[in-house]
Design an enzyme around this catalytic site. Structure first.
Site, PDB file in Angstrom:
ATOM      1  N   ASP A   1       0.606  -1.187   0.446  1.00  7.09           N
ATOM      2  CA  ASP A   1      -0.088   0.054   0.248  1.00  7.09           C
ATOM      3  C   ASP A   1       0.782   1.675   0.243  1.00  7.09           C
ATOM      4  O   ASP A   1       1.945   1.449   0.390  1.00  7.09           O
ATOM      5  CB  ASP A   1      -0.586  -0.070   1.197  1.00  7.09           C
ATOM      6  CG  ASP A   1      -1.969   0.888   1.445  1.00  7.09           C
ATOM      7  OD1 ASP A   1      -2.261   1.093   0.565  1.00  7.09           O
ATOM      8  OD2 ASP A   1      -3.196   1.742   2.575  1.00  7.09           O
TER       9      ASP A   1
ATOM     10  N   ARG B   1      -0.592   9.144 -10.105  1.00 10.27           N
ATOM     11  CA  ARG B   1      -0.552   7.672  -9.195  1.00 10.27           C
ATOM     12  C   ARG B   1      -0.331   6.495 -10.160  1.00 10.27           C
ATOM     13  O   ARG B   1       0.124   5.471  -9.716  1.00 10.27           O
ATOM     14  CB  ARG B   1      -2.390   7.177  -9.041  1.00 10.27           C
ATOM     15  CG  ARG B   1      -2.927   8.461  -8.136  1.00 10.27           C
ATOM     16  CD  ARG B   1      -4.341   8.017  -8.216  1.00 10.27           C
ATOM     17  NE  ARG B   1      -3.946   6.741  -7.551  1.00 10.27           N
ATOM     18  CZ  ARG B   1      -3.931   5.965  -6.168  1.00 10.27           C
ATOM     19  NH1 ARG B   1      -4.213   7.064  -5.568  1.00 10.27           N
ATOM     20  NH2 ARG B   1      -4.315   5.176  -5.913  1.00 10.27           N
TER      21      ARG B   1
ATOM     22  N   HIS C   1       2.791   3.024  -9.367  1.00  8.06           N
ATOM     23  CA  HIS C   1       2.464   1.758  -9.443  1.00  8.06           C
ATOM     24  C   HIS C   1       3.732   1.197 -10.191  1.00  8.06           C
ATOM     25  O   HIS C   1       4.377   0.330  -9.360  1.00  8.06           O
ATOM     26  CB  HIS C   1       1.200   1.660  -9.929  1.00  8.06           C
ATOM     27  CG  HIS C   1       0.131   1.787  -9.451  1.00  8.06           C
ATOM     28  ND1 HIS C   1      -0.374   1.141  -8.111  1.00  8.06           N
ATOM     29  CD2 HIS C   1      -1.131   2.764  -9.028  1.00  8.06           C
ATOM     30  CE1 HIS C   1      -1.362   2.096  -7.692  1.00  8.06           C
ATOM     31  NE2 HIS C   1      -1.970   2.528  -8.488  1.00  8.06           N
TER      32      HIS C   1
ATOM     33  N   GLU D   1     -12.458  -4.238  -4.886  1.00  4.39           N
ATOM     34  CA  GLU D   1     -13.490  -3.290  -5.493  1.00  4.39           C
ATOM     35  C   GLU D   1     -11.878  -2.367  -6.035  1.00  4.39           C
ATOM     36  O   GLU D   1     -12.448  -0.957  -6.156  1.00  4.39           O
ATOM     37  CB  GLU D   1     -12.481  -2.971  -3.367  1.00  4.39           C
ATOM     38  CG  GLU D   1     -13.543  -3.215  -2.449  1.00  4.39           C
ATOM     39  CD  GLU D   1     -13.195  -5.295  -1.759  1.00  4.39           C
ATOM     40  OE1 GLU D   1     -11.792  -5.408  -2.610  1.00  4.39           O
ATOM     41  OE2 GLU D   1     -13.780  -5.790  -1.740  1.00  4.39           O
ATOM     42  N   ASN D   2     -10.989  -2.938  -6.793  1.00  7.26           N
ATOM     43  CA  ASN D   2      -9.605  -2.096  -7.067  1.00  7.26           C
ATOM     44  C   ASN D   2     -10.520  -1.949  -7.891  1.00  7.26           C
ATOM     45  O   ASN D   2     -10.261  -0.328  -8.587  1.00  7.26           O
ATOM     46  CB  ASN D   2      -8.510  -2.124  -7.226  1.00  7.26           C
ATOM     47  CG  ASN D   2      -7.844  -2.482  -5.897  1.00  7.26           C
ATOM     48  OD1 ASN D   2      -6.474  -2.696  -5.565  1.00  7.26           O
ATOM     49  ND2 ASN D   2      -7.696  -1.180  -4.712  1.00  7.26           N
TER      50      ASN D   2
ATOM     51  N   ARG E   1     -11.478   1.940  -9.155  1.00  9.73           N
ATOM     52  CA  ARG E   1     -10.709   3.457  -9.207  1.00  9.73           C
ATOM     53  C   ARG E   1     -10.363   3.822 -10.374  1.00  9.73           C
ATOM     54  O   ARG E   1     -11.789   4.101 -11.193  1.00  9.73           O
ATOM     55  CB  ARG E   1      -9.152   2.870  -8.800  1.00  9.73           C
ATOM     56  CG  ARG E   1      -8.662   2.613  -7.682  1.00  9.73           C
ATOM     57  CD  ARG E   1      -7.457   2.061  -7.166  1.00  9.73           C
ATOM     58  NE  ARG E   1      -7.889   1.185  -5.549  1.00  9.73           N
ATOM     59  CZ  ARG E   1      -5.961   1.562  -5.578  1.00  9.73           C
ATOM     60  NH1 ARG E   1      -5.481   2.603  -6.263  1.00  9.73           N
ATOM     61  NH2 ARG E   1      -6.572   1.826  -3.943  1.00  9.73           N
TER      62      ARG E   1
ATOM     63  N   ARG F   1       1.377  -5.106   6.784  1.00  9.56           N
ATOM     64  CA  ARG F   1       1.295  -3.756   5.740  1.00  9.56           C
ATOM     65  C   ARG F   1       2.031  -2.609   5.270  1.00  9.56           C
ATOM     66  O   ARG F   1       2.316  -2.079   6.540  1.00  9.56           O
ATOM     67  CB  ARG F   1      -0.384  -3.660   5.864  1.00  9.56           C
ATOM     68  CG  ARG F   1      -0.711  -2.233   5.017  1.00  9.56           C
ATOM     69  CD  ARG F   1      -2.233  -2.420   5.267  1.00  9.56           C
ATOM     70  NE  ARG F   1      -3.074  -1.586   4.653  1.00  9.56           N
ATOM     71  CZ  ARG F   1      -4.423  -1.394   4.250  1.00  9.56           C
ATOM     72  NH1 ARG F   1      -5.398  -2.290   4.954  1.00  9.56           N
ATOM     73  NH2 ARG F   1      -4.650  -0.499   2.725  1.00  9.56           N
TER      74      ARG F   1
ATOM     75  N   SER G   1      -8.177  -4.835   5.098  1.00  8.77           N
ATOM     76  CA  SER G   1      -9.531  -4.998   3.879  1.00  8.77           C
ATOM     77  C   SER G   1      -8.881  -5.537   2.790  1.00  8.77           C
ATOM     78  O   SER G   1      -9.535  -6.434   1.666  1.00  8.77           O
ATOM     79  CB  SER G   1      -7.795  -4.248   2.846  1.00  8.77           C
ATOM     80  OG  SER G   1      -7.719  -2.715   3.562  1.00  8.77           O
TER      81      SER G   1
HETATM   82  C1  FPP Z   1      -2.015  -0.442  -3.185  1.00  7.75           C
HETATM   83  O1  FPP Z   1      -1.665   1.022  -3.519  1.00  7.75           O
HETATM   84  C2  FPP Z   1      -1.349  -0.341  -4.572  1.00  7.75           C
HETATM   85  C3  FPP Z   1      -2.196  -1.482  -5.181  1.00  7.75           C
HETATM   86  C4  FPP Z   1      -3.457  -1.025  -5.149  1.00  7.75           C
HETATM   87  C5  FPP Z   1      -1.484  -1.716  -6.653  1.00  7.75           C
HETATM   88  C6  FPP Z   1      -0.301  -2.669  -6.262  1.00  7.75           C
HETATM   89  C7  FPP Z   1       0.352  -2.437  -7.550  1.00  7.75           C
HETATM   90  C8  FPP Z   1       1.161  -2.474  -7.634  1.00  7.75           C
HETATM   91  C9  FPP Z   1       2.602  -3.036  -6.327  1.00  7.75           C
HETATM   92  C10 FPP Z   1       2.009  -3.164  -9.048  1.00  7.75           C
HETATM   93  C11 FPP Z   1       2.163  -3.656 -10.072  1.00  7.75           C
HETATM   94  C12 FPP Z   1       2.575  -5.462  -9.340  1.00  7.75           C
HETATM   95  C13 FPP Z   1       2.595  -6.032  -9.913  1.00  7.75           C
HETATM   96  C14 FPP Z   1       3.051  -7.565  -8.739  1.00  7.75           C
HETATM   97  C15 FPP Z   1       3.881  -6.218 -11.169  1.00  7.75           C
HETATM   98  P1  FPP Z   1      -2.319   2.458  -4.103  1.00  7.75           P
HETATM   99  O2  FPP Z   1      -2.667   3.164  -5.011  1.00  7.75           O
HETATM  100  O3  FPP Z   1      -3.704   2.334  -2.447  1.00  7.75           O
HETATM  101  O4  FPP Z   1      -2.131   3.560  -2.416  1.00  7.75           O
HETATM  102  P2  FPP Z   1      -2.396   4.685  -2.033  1.00  7.75           P
HETATM  103  O5  FPP Z   1      -3.448   4.138  -0.627  1.00  7.75           O
HETATM  104  O6  FPP Z   1      -1.172   5.372  -1.513  1.00  7.75           O
HETATM  105  O7  FPP Z   1      -3.099   5.270  -2.714  1.00  7.75           O
END
Ligand code: FPP
Length: 247
Positions: free
Chosen positions: A21, A34, A38, A68-69, A72, A189, A197
């Site tokens: 996260d 954002r 990633h 849930e994603n 976005r 986490r 979550s």
């Molecule tokens: C959470 O951070 C991250 C995600 C929902 C996406 C996870 C993806 C990756 C780590 C990159 C790709 C991974 C692989 C295995 C190819 P957030 O976007 O919720 O951060 P925030 O809470 O600061 O908004």
């Protein structure tokens, strides 16, 4: 601090699960979009895998995309899916060279076609590898998984393939998408949030939880080793008392 040297290498967790996260906040801090976060999050994945390879951890599960994603912004969802395909393609030689076996949990049938195909292809190409099991949770949510398991069990009970008296914890575990995977010993986490979550709710019943303020793109190998050292300082009693482990 050199946390690696503090690890008792014969007592590392067998299975580590990570809620990655903080990508968005990491990007925002640098006035970037954002997706930039990633992209750097994917680099952290590679670093984490390298850190795991230096320990005796056998299973690494990464919460990569939750059900849930999908809520976005479209641009972000499409970007994450593109990144996933790109990462699978670029990391495959590394998986093959380092004996990594790729697995996935979640509703992978509902992923975009190119993503599903690349995933299935990488899983097939690494299926005979005997090293670390890297498990991507994709289109995963724990309640979805539990509902599905209950539907299957209820259907089989109605068809008299399962007797009610045979329903126990092991049987329920067998109907989850994690059925061939041991429960996590340690759940990490990042980003300072203290939430689960909808991740592996059944499977983390006895897991140790490690929360760190570090945002996922900054998560270093030392941060991983620090989590292992923290884990090793815990006393896992599984509902029993200390004396039962020292006798
Ligand atoms: C959470 O951070 C991250 C995600 C929902 C996406 C996870 C993806 C990756 C780590 C990159 C790709 C991974 C692989 C295995 C190819 P957030 O976007 O919720 O951060 P925030 O809470 O600061 O908004």
């Amino acid at each position: 601090m050199d946390y690696f040297s503090k690890i008792d290498i014969n007592n590392t967790p067998k299975h580590v699960a990570i809620i990655m996260d903080g990508n968005g906040r990491w990007a925002k801090k640098q006035s970037q979009k954002r997706l930039f976060g990633h992209d750097h999050g994917a680099e952290s994945v590679r670093r984490a895998l390298e850190a795991v390879e230096k320990t005796k951890v056998e299973y690494l599960t990464l919460y990569t995309f939750s059900k849930e994603n999908w809520n976005r912004p479209k641009e972000e969802v499409e970007g994450i899916m593109r990144l996933l395909v790109h990462t699978l393609v670029t990391e495959l030689p590394n998986f093959l060279q380092n004996n990594v076996k790729l697995l996935a949990i979640g509703d992978t049938d509902e992923l975009p076609a190119d993503c599903r195909e690349e995933l299935l292809s990488s899983i097939a190409k690494t299926k005979d590898n005997t090293g670390i099991k890297l498990i991507l949770a994709l289109n995963y949510s724990s309640r979805w998984e539990i509902v599905n398991a209950l539907k299957s069990i209820a259907t089989e009970a109605a068809n008299k393939q399962i007797r009610i008296e045979d329903i126990n914890e092991q049987l329920i575990s067998n109907y989850l998408t994690t059925n061939s995977i041991p429960d996590p010993d340690l759940l990490i986490r990042t980003s300072g949030e203290h939430r689960i979550s909808n991740f592996l709710l059944w499977q983390i019943a006895y897991s140790e939880l490690h929360f760190t303020d570090v945002l996922w793109p900054d998560f270093s190998q030392e941060d991983f080793y620090k989590a292992i050292v923290d884990y090793q300082m815990r006393e896992r009693r599984f509902g029993m008392v200390s004396e039962q482990f020292t006798q």
